[in-house]
Every structure is written in C-alpha cells, then in structure tokens.
Write a protein that holds these residues in place. Sequence first.
Motif, short mmCIF file in Angstrom:
data_model
loop_
_atom_site.label_atom_id
_atom_site.label_comp_id
_atom_site.label_asym_id
_atom_site.label_seq_id
_atom_site.Cartn_x
_atom_site.Cartn_y
_atom_site.Cartn_z
N PHE A 220 0.86 -1.19 0.00
CA PHE A 220 0.00 0.00 0.00
C PHE A 220 0.89 1.23 0.00
CE2 PHE A 220 -2.92 -2.99 2.12
CZ PHE A 220 -4.02 -2.83 1.31
N LEU B 215 3.81 0.43 2.45
CA LEU B 215 3.51 -0.48 3.54
C LEU B 215 3.38 -1.87 2.95
CD1 LEU B 215 0.97 0.25 6.34
CD2 LEU B 215 0.99 -1.96 5.23
N SER C 82 -3.21 -9.17 14.58
CA SER C 82 -4.00 -8.16 13.90
C SER C 82 -3.06 -7.25 13.10
CB SER C 82 -4.74 -7.35 14.96
OG SER C 82 -5.20 -6.16 14.41
N GLY C 83 -3.41 -7.01 11.84
CA GLY C 83 -2.60 -6.13 11.02
C GLY C 83 -1.49 -6.84 10.27
N CYS C 84 -1.44 -8.17 10.34
CA CYS C 84 -0.32 -8.86 9.69
C CYS C 84 -0.59 -9.11 8.22
CB CYS C 84 -0.01 -10.17 10.40
SG CYS C 84 -1.28 -11.41 10.18
N GLY C 85 -1.80 -8.79 7.73
CA GLY C 85 -2.04 -8.92 6.30
C GLY C 85 -3.04 -10.00 5.91
N LYS C 86 -3.78 -10.53 6.88
CA LYS C 86 -4.72 -11.61 6.57
C LYS C 86 -5.84 -11.13 5.64
CE LYS C 86 -5.76 -12.25 10.91
NZ LYS C 86 -4.99 -11.20 11.60
N SER C 87 -6.47 -10.02 6.01
CA SER C 87 -7.57 -9.54 5.17
C SER C 87 -7.06 -9.14 3.79
CB SER C 87 -8.24 -8.32 5.81
OG SER C 87 -8.80 -8.67 7.03
N THR C 88 -5.85 -8.65 3.71
CA THR C 88 -5.30 -8.28 2.41
C THR C 88 -5.18 -9.52 1.53
OG1 THR C 88 -4.10 -6.53 3.53
CG2 THR C 88 -3.45 -7.00 1.28
N GLN D 16 -15.21 -9.42 7.37
CA GLN D 16 -14.85 -9.37 8.79
C GLN D 16 -15.83 -8.54 9.62
OE1 GLN D 16 -10.87 -7.96 9.26
NE2 GLN D 16 -10.85 -8.21 11.46
N ARG E 116 1.42 6.58 11.51
CA ARG E 116 0.04 6.22 11.17
C ARG E 116 -0.98 7.23 11.69
NH1 ARG E 116 -0.70 1.27 9.03
NH2 ARG E 116 -2.37 2.36 7.98
N GLU F 224 -7.84 3.19 6.25
CA GLU F 224 -6.51 2.68 5.95
C GLU F 224 -5.99 1.72 7.03
OE1 GLU F 224 -3.77 5.66 4.05
OE2 GLU F 224 -5.30 7.00 4.82
N SER G 179 -6.42 -1.86 9.44
CA SER G 179 -7.04 -3.19 9.41
C SER G 179 -8.17 -3.21 10.44
CB SER G 179 -6.01 -4.25 9.73
OG SER G 179 -5.80 -4.33 11.12
N GLY G 180 -9.03 -4.22 10.35
CA GLY G 180 -10.19 -4.31 11.24
C GLY G 180 -9.80 -4.17 12.71
N GLY G 181 -8.77 -4.91 13.12
CA GLY G 181 -8.37 -4.88 14.51
C GLY G 181 -7.73 -3.56 14.90
N GLN G 182 -7.01 -2.97 13.97
CA GLN G 182 -6.39 -1.68 14.28
C GLN G 182 -7.45 -0.61 14.48
OE1 GLN G 182 -3.91 -1.52 10.79
NE2 GLN G 182 -2.12 -2.31 11.87
N1 LIG Z 1 -6.22 0.77 2.28
C1 LIG Z 1 -5.09 0.70 3.01
N2 LIG Z 1 -4.17 1.70 2.94
C2 LIG Z 1 -3.04 1.64 3.68
N3 LIG Z 1 -2.72 0.64 4.52
C3 LIG Z 1 -3.59 -0.39 4.64
C4 LIG Z 1 -4.82 -0.40 3.90
N4 LIG Z 1 -5.49 -1.55 4.23
C5 LIG Z 1 -4.72 -2.20 5.14
N5 LIG Z 1 -3.56 -1.51 5.39
C6 LIG Z 1 -2.48 -1.93 6.28
O1 LIG Z 1 -2.01 -3.19 5.84
C7 LIG Z 1 -1.69 -4.03 6.95
C8 LIG Z 1 -2.44 -5.34 6.84
O2 LIG Z 1 -3.84 -5.09 6.92
P1 LIG Z 1 -4.90 -6.27 6.95
O3 LIG Z 1 -6.25 -5.63 6.91
O4 LIG Z 1 -4.60 -7.25 5.89
O5 LIG Z 1 -4.64 -6.91 8.38
P2 LIG Z 1 -5.33 -8.17 9.10
O6 LIG Z 1 -4.30 -9.22 9.21
O7 LIG Z 1 -6.59 -8.51 8.41
O8 LIG Z 1 -5.62 -7.60 10.54
P3 LIG Z 1 -6.93 -7.72 11.45
O9 LIG Z 1 -6.86 -9.03 12.14
O10 LIG Z 1 -6.76 -6.58 12.42
O11 LIG Z 1 -8.12 -7.53 10.57
C9 LIG Z 1 -2.05 -3.22 8.21
O12 LIG Z 1 -0.86 -2.71 8.77
C10 LIG Z 1 -2.92 -2.12 7.69
O13 LIG Z 1 -2.74 -0.95 8.46
#
Ligand SMILES: Nc1ncnc2c1ncn2[C@@H]1O[C@H](COP(=O)(O)OP(=O)(O)OP(=O)(O)O)[C@@H](O)[C@H]1O
Lengths: 301, 343, 320
Positions: free
Chosen positions: B29, B48, B70-76, B117, C146, C153, C155-158
């Motif tokens: 990103f 990122l 959380s935030g490790c990239g799973k949803s991505t 989610q 951030r 921008e 993630s869900g948990g953030q």
């Molecule tokens: N649209 C975006 N623009 C910039 N950064 C992003 C965007 N979407 C996600 N990120 C960043 O990418 C990283 C991975 O996000 P992701 O949503 O994949 O996390 P996750 O593993 O699903 O976490 P969670 O369990 O909290 O949902 C995070 O650091 C998040 O801040």
Amino acid sequence: MLARTWNSDLAYNFRTSPVALASAALALILIVAAAFAPWIAPHDPTDVASLSLMDSFKPPLGMADAEWSNPFGTDNQGRDVLSAIMFGMRISLLVGFLSVLFAIVVGVAIGLLAGYAGGIIDTLLMRVADVQLTFPSILTALLTDGVITAALPRTMREGLQIYVIIFAIGISLWPNFARTVRGSTLVERNKDYVMAARVIGVPSWRIMLSHVLPNVIGPVMVIGTLGLGLAIIAEATLSFLGVGLPPTQPSLGTLIRFGNDFLFSGQWWITVFPGLTLILMVLAINLLGDWLRDALNPRLR
Amino acid sequence: MPAQPEPPVGCMPMTKLKVLEAVAVSHYFDVSRPFLQRVFTREPRRMLRAVDDVSFAIAPGTTFALVGESGCGKSTIARLAVGLYAATDGDILFENQPLSSARAQPALRRRMNMIFQDPYASLNPRWRVTDIVAEPIRAFKLATGSADIQARVGALLAQVSLTPRDGEKYPHEFSGGQRQRISIARALASEPDFLVCDEPTSALDVSVQAQILNLMRDLQQRLGLTYLFISHNLAVVRHMADRLGVMYLGRIVEQGPAEAIFRAPRHPYTRLLLDAIPDLEQVGRARTPVGGELPSPIAPPPGCAFHPRCPLANARCRVEKPAHTTAGDVQVACHAVAEGRDA
Amino acid sequence: MALLEVQDLTVEFPGRRGTLRALDKVSFNIEAGEILGVVGESGAGKSLTGAAIVGLLERPGRIAGGQVRFDGQRIDNLPPEPMRRLRGRRIGMIFQDPLTTLNPLYTIGRQLTETMQTHARLSDAEARTKAIGWLDRVGIPAAAHRIDAYPHEFSGGQRQRVVIALALCADPVLVIADEPTTALDVSIQAQIITLLKDLTRDHGTAVMLVTHDMGVIAETADRVAVMYAGRIAEIGPVAAVIRHPAHPYSDGLMASIPSLEHRVDRLRQIDGAMPRLDAIPNGCRFNPRCPRVFDRCRQEQPELLDAGATRAACWLHAHD
Ligand SMILES: Nc1ncnc2c1ncn2[C@@H]1O[C@H](COP(=O)(O)OP(=O)(O)OP(=O)(O)O)[C@@H](O)[C@H]1O
Ligand SMILES: Nc1ncnc2c1ncn2[C@@H]1O[C@H](COP(=O)(O)OP(=O)(O)OP(=O)(O)O)[C@@H](O)[C@H]1O
Ligand code: SF4
Ligand code: SF4
Ligand SMILES: [Mg+2]
Ligand SMILES: [Mg+2]
C-alpha cells in the motif's frame, strides 16, 4: 413504510423541533399560495384587459384610502400587488426548483464518477469544480446567462429565456453537490458492502447507482435545500439587474425592480412587499436546510 | 524458497489438484503523504508491505487457514484471493487460470465468494435484508421471478437460523451476530464452491459460533466446499483447518498440516502464539503478552522481522532473511529451526 | 453505594405490529475498580444494555421502566446535553461498531486530539504527543506515522484499537466496552486487557465488558452476567459461573467453546435459536431449548434465585 418513516430519528427530530416546524409551516404556506395562485389570488395580474389606471397606486391596508380588495395595494398600472406576488413566487420557485434539480443531477453524477473512479478523472473533474468555486456563483450565473443569450437568435430569446436562466443558475451551483458527493463516495466505496458487490462482479455503474448513491444522498438533500434559497436569490438578482426573466413573466425579482422606481416617490409598497416575501421564503428554506443538516449529522449526537 | 509449495495432505502427489494457488504474491500500500506535502518536507515515498512474498495452495474440499496478529495482512490476502486487490507482485491462480481471466468468466466468478470481517460495514444500510441476500442470486440469474427468489432467500435465512420474515427488515434492526449471519447467507446465495471467510465468526457468541462452524463443516462435507479461512482464534482454526499458515508481518512463517503444527509448533512465533491463548481453567491469571516492540510494517526490522521479539534470535537473524525450509510436510522460515537450535 | 446501579431496566421498541420488549427488568451493579463481564447469545441485548445506560438508544427504542444511577445520581432521565457531556468525560463508550465512533472524513490523529482538547486544556503539540502515546498503548505500530491516516486505511483490529484509544483518552470513571477485543488476536488482546486491568487497579475505573470470548472474561472480569433473550439468566463471581454454571443456558454456553486440546467432529451446540422478540415463550424464556425443562418452566417466569455461589433465573434452584 409510513410507520417506519414516522418513527424514524429524522421524523422524531422534526416533530420536536419548533424551528423546523415553524419554518416548514411558513414554507408550506408560501408554496401553496404560489402553486394555487391562479385559483386563489384575488385578481389575475396577467389579464391586461382587466387593469385600469383608475386603480393605480392604491396604498396597502392600514393607510388612508386603502381597500380590502387590494390588501397590499396596487402598482402604477393598477395591478394588485398581492396577486402579483403570488404569481411572481410561482416563477421564482419554479426557476429555483428546476435549477437546483439540474445542479443536483449534474453535480451528483460528476461527484459519483470522480469519487468512484478516482485517479486522473477525479483530479480533473475536481480541479474544474475548485476553479469554478473560486468565483462567486452569481458571477458564474451572470456570465453563463450573458454568453448564451448573446449566442441565441434575437427572435428566440424571449421564449427560451426561462430555460437559459435555469441552466445558468444550475451551472453555478453544481460544484457544491459534486464535492460533497465525491467526499462521501470516497468513504463509501471502501466499505465492505461495496466489496461484497464487487466480488460477485456487479458492474461499477450499478454499484454506484444502487449501492453508493442511496448512501450519499443525505448531504445532497441538505445542500439542495440550502441551494434552493441561493437559486431563488440568484434568479431575483438577475431579474433585478434586468438580465433575468422578461417582463411578461414577472418573478419576485422583476417585481422588486419595477417597484424600485417608485420607492422614492412614496409608493414603497410596490417593492417592499415582494422584497419581504423573498426574504421570508429564503429564510424559511434556509432554516429548514440548517435543521436538516444538524439532524442528519451523527457527530452531533 | 520453492516456487511450488508442497501438495496438501490427503491429496495424491501426482494430481496436485488445487482450487486456488498463490505464487510469491506481494501487495504494497502506498501510504506516502500527498505529493506536495512530500516535496516540502522532503519525505520519501512510503510503502507499507501488507503482504510480502506469500505462496500457498488450497486443494478442493479442504480448508486452508491463516492465523496471525492483527494487522499482519490476513484480510489483504483474502481480498487478493477474490480479486478485490491486484497483486503488486506474483501470481494468483484460480482453477489453474490467472485470477483476472477466471474472474472475467461469470461461470467461474460465480464459484467464489467472500464473507467479510466487519458485520457493520458489510451490509448496505439502505437495503432490506431480502435484497441483500438476493443480490448474488440476481447477479448470476440463479432464479427468476420474485416468488422463486423469495423462496431461495427464505431458505438461506433459515439455514443461518434467521426466519424468512427477517427479510423485510433493515440491517440496523439486527445485533452484530445476527448481521454476520445475514452476511453468511449472502455468501452462500451464489452457491459458490470456494469461499473466502475473513473472520466469519469473530462477531458471534460461542453458541452461535458453534452452530455456524458446524454448518460450515456440514456444507463442506455435503457440497465439497473449499475454504480460505481466516481467524485469530486458534481454537476455531484448530476446529476448521486442514492446512494452516501462520503469518507474521506480511509473511507466512510456518505452514503445513494443521494437526502437525498444533502438535509440534516449530517457529518461535507460532509457539508464542499458542502460549498466549487465554485459558478457561486459569481464572484471573495474568497473561504475559508477547513482549517487545510491535514492528512497523512500513519499516520492517531487517533480517528476520520477528527478531526483536524472538527468544532465539542471534546475530544472523538480525541481518539475513530466513528462507523456507521444508521438514516433512511443514515449511518454516527460521534460522534457528534450520540450524537445529530450536530444540 | 456502587458506581453504577442498574435497576429493572426495561427497553422497548414500539412498532407497527405492537411493542417489542428487548430488555426486561435487567438489574446489576458495578463497583468502582470492578470489571463486570457481560456474555450471552447474539441478540440477547448486551449492546442494548450498554446503549441504554449512556442514553444512546436508537429511535424509536426507549427506556420503558427502571432506573440507572451513576455515582448516586439518576441518569436515565437526563436531557441530551448533560448526557452528552457525561458520556464524553466521565463515561467512556467503546462501540461494537467502530464506524459509529470514527468519522471517516478525518484522520484519526485529528479525532484523538479533538477529543482530548475538549476535556483538558492542551496545546496542539501536547495533544498530538499524547495521541501518539495512546496509539502506542493500544498497540498500533509506527504510531507516529500512522496518526495522519484515515480510518479506512487501518485493518479491522487496528480500527478497533483506535476506538479504544478514543474512549480512554479522556480518563473516564466508567468504561462501557462493547466487544472491544473481538477483532483482535490473542497477543494484542492481552495488551488491551492489561491496559483495562491497569486502569481499574490504578485509577479505580469501573468497566462493563461485553464480549463473547469466555477466555477474555475468565482472565479479566471479577463478576459475570449471562444474558438470554433480554433478561439476565445468571450473575455471579466469574470462577463460579465458568466452572459450575447454575443455569442450563450458561452450561450450554460453556460447553460450546471449541477447545484447543482436542479436535472434535462437531462442536457441542445448543440446538434451536433464541426466540424472536415478538414470540417470547411463556414461562422461562429458555424452556424450548432447555434439556432440563419441567412443567413449572412452561408456566411461570423465574426471577433470579440463589444458586450456591451465583444467582440464576431457573426453577431448578427454587426451594419452596
Ligand atoms: N487501504 C489501506 N491503505 C493503507 N494501509 C492499509 C490499507 N489496508 C490495510 N492496510 C495496512 O495493511 C496491513 C495489513 O492489513 P490487513 O487488513 O490485511 O490486516 P489483518 O491481518 O486482516 O488484521 P486484522 O486481524 O486486524 O483484521 C495493516 O498494517 C494495515 O494498516
Ligand atoms: N433499532 C432496532 N429495532 C428493532 N429491534 C432492534 C433494534 N436494535 C436492536 N434490536 C433488537 O434487540 C435485540 C438485542 O440487540 P443487541 O444489539 O443488544 O444484541 P447483542 O446482545 O449485543 O448481540 P451481539 O452479540 O450479536 O452484538 C436484538 O434481537 C435486536 O434484533
Ligand atoms: S529467524 Fe531468528 S529471529 Fe527469526 S524466528 Fe527464527 S530464531 Fe527467531
Ligand atoms: S427454568 Fe426450566 S426451562 Fe428455564 S432454564 Fe431452568 S430448567 Fe430450563
Ligand atoms: Mg482483517
Ligand atoms: Mg452487540
């Protein structure tokens, strides 16, 4: 459906807000008076045959020589001022509504497109909107009106004048809608419900119209209401300057301009009553708009 | 690192069937400030790395689970897998075709769907539940005529323990868990056989979660569904997964058969994760959080990204990125494991 | 006197087909420095209880009976303006839905600093430093970078953690946390829980913690209330409720938790679904699903009765 509307947050807020109720009542009275003018106005100001110079310059009620048949007095040609106002409001409101509608259609379409497509399209469209917003909207309307009128053949001018005005005022207002809609679209298009539609391959234009549009329309209603006030004033200003509607279709602005000539010779009512009506109408509309804005803003909860 | 991951267990090595395959996929990103601001403050562009060089394959009828902080990239990864994001680098294949060309064919596109989610953002607040659930049915013309569509929607709602009458309502009239069930009903509406489930039950209480997980397993057994299943709840993952990938800061640090990893976790992060689980037996116990600084995905630590928090870190870990080593069916990216220091 | 006293709280939604009673005579207390866990079936009314306490029921929902006392004062009948001030300053609310708290159009830094500046006199720079500090405490990596990002921008948990920071940054006395850790993995969960526990210990903050994660409840809460279909089914010290649940519903709840120790083919589940609000059965609300149902259950509705260490609304514990 009715019950749901009645019980909704918005309806409750409306029922309990004195300002909203009062301004809605005032706006309603004025709109009804305008809409039904041909049936309820005491006289027909468009019927030249019925006019008689004998009746000219009658003062309004409360002054000597006033008559009940002309509560707001008459003008230099013996036209009943109250009736002229009711017919004038018709034109003012019609122009106002149609130009705001035009601005909404153009602005919302551009805003949705810019917000959803993003990138270069977004940058270009929003640059245009920004540039236009640096000019006062009345100036834009004046310019547009002037250019189009000059381009039209002389014989067609009078017939088309009302559409030219609607177009000119509409053009001067679209950037407000476009910017708001773009802002909300940017937010909505990232939400998961849009993603869910994209996963199954719903085409972009369908997503914009059926998913995003209903969710960004709230602010549009607010700006639309406030814009109606602006449009009515813009039309009055153009007519007052003499570049607006032709004298055969007198709006409130035209009435004010005509009356202005008699202000200093003592017949103040010819211009003051249309002026007051204009103020009341715009005030009621703006108060409604302000209330709507507060009621729809969840941050104020 | 091997370009082709090992075939999943229970699957003949010769056939190598896979529904979805990710080959060295990355997704970045751009989180830079706006251009002008960057020029004035002389800041560089910032990227990122949400997903960094990830490979995995999912065999038909199995569940591949992803866990991680959380935030490790799973949803991505979930979004990459259904084509919502385009990979910055690497390839994703669906049924052995590049994802973009697979998605261009409605017949193939119909076969994948996703459960999101956040139960609040994933339902359009202006739509009635019936229309929400019917959207995929209409999009793929799986039924025509409103009576037919109504009947299907009713059946789908019943499948997730809601009633057909709930269809007339709007999403805001439901609790968080009820909304998630609507979202599941919508995902099932297109009769997919590959479902990406991004934390499908984290908004649900345990008894409804048990119902939904049982339902998902029933569907898998009955219809042969394939799942990419994302969760941070290890107990749930243990219940669902055939294969498991453990993610840390955009990378899969350990992957293999779920049973094997739960029985004998090898990567230090996986071990910490398994230790950090709250325990019902230990009421009031103070849990030791995984210590150390949370790393920034914008400027990840050099070498192994886990080294600032790793009890086994040494000098090599601080400079050299560990490659995946394969032991049996499990792949681990860790120097200590490769050197045999982990025992 | 407890910091928060909720007595016979009843919430109704008047509608076309009659009035739905979503909460029915819910009573509990929370002392200063105490954490009360609230668990129960999805749709049982947990979020609604929190919303009713802080006066944020969505129209047409309304409090139809009962009282809420905060610090000795009735707050269920406060006008909107004082309620809003109370909510910002002394009661912190963490919503289940992050989007109700976060404004998508502003950066999270701006939202944090604005919140802090309405409660304390802080310069912009001070507020920004504090905001970064809060983001750090809730575990947002690279907080200084951030802070200027927009909610979408994250993630869900953030996002959920940003909401937590927003609720806590004004130093509230009572925190109502609705599913604050659902989207969080175990290690960050631990960090948030430690944060909440520190607040209760060091500042005497009281917490109402709504969650369906029994692990979190076991670790954090002092007492726990189990809700079912708009009523409290059981309430008592956390160890007792988890180890020896007295109400058949709590029992079923504990049994459906998936275990890490061994994998089973099917999780144990309580069959059937919670009744809809317009079709609440006579007698005990749990009776159509209860494995131990008997005659009396179908006729009379049980109130909370003493059941050993806890209090349970179940006729099995009647001793008359
Ligand atoms: N649209 C975006 N623009 C910039 N950064 C992003 C965007 N979407 C996600 N990120 C960043 O990418 C990283 C991975 O996000 P992701 O949503 O994949 O996390 P996750 O593993 O699903 O976490 P969670 O369990 O909290 O949902 C995070 O650091 C998040 O801040
Ligand atoms: N605006 C509304 N109109 C009608 N019913 C509502 C409304 N809001 C909530 N309800 C109903 O009230 C009940 C309680 O909802 P609540 O959100 O408190 O559940 P919850 O216990 O928090 O569940 P979850 O764990 O799923 O979030 C639900 O059955 C829901 O359908
Ligand atoms: S590579 Fe080194 S730092 Fe990374 S997990 Fe292995 S031992 Fe720890
Ligand atoms: S009162 Fe009866 S039906 Fe209700 S929980 Fe107790 S035993 Fe079951
Ligand atoms: Mg996620
Ligand atoms: Mg809830």
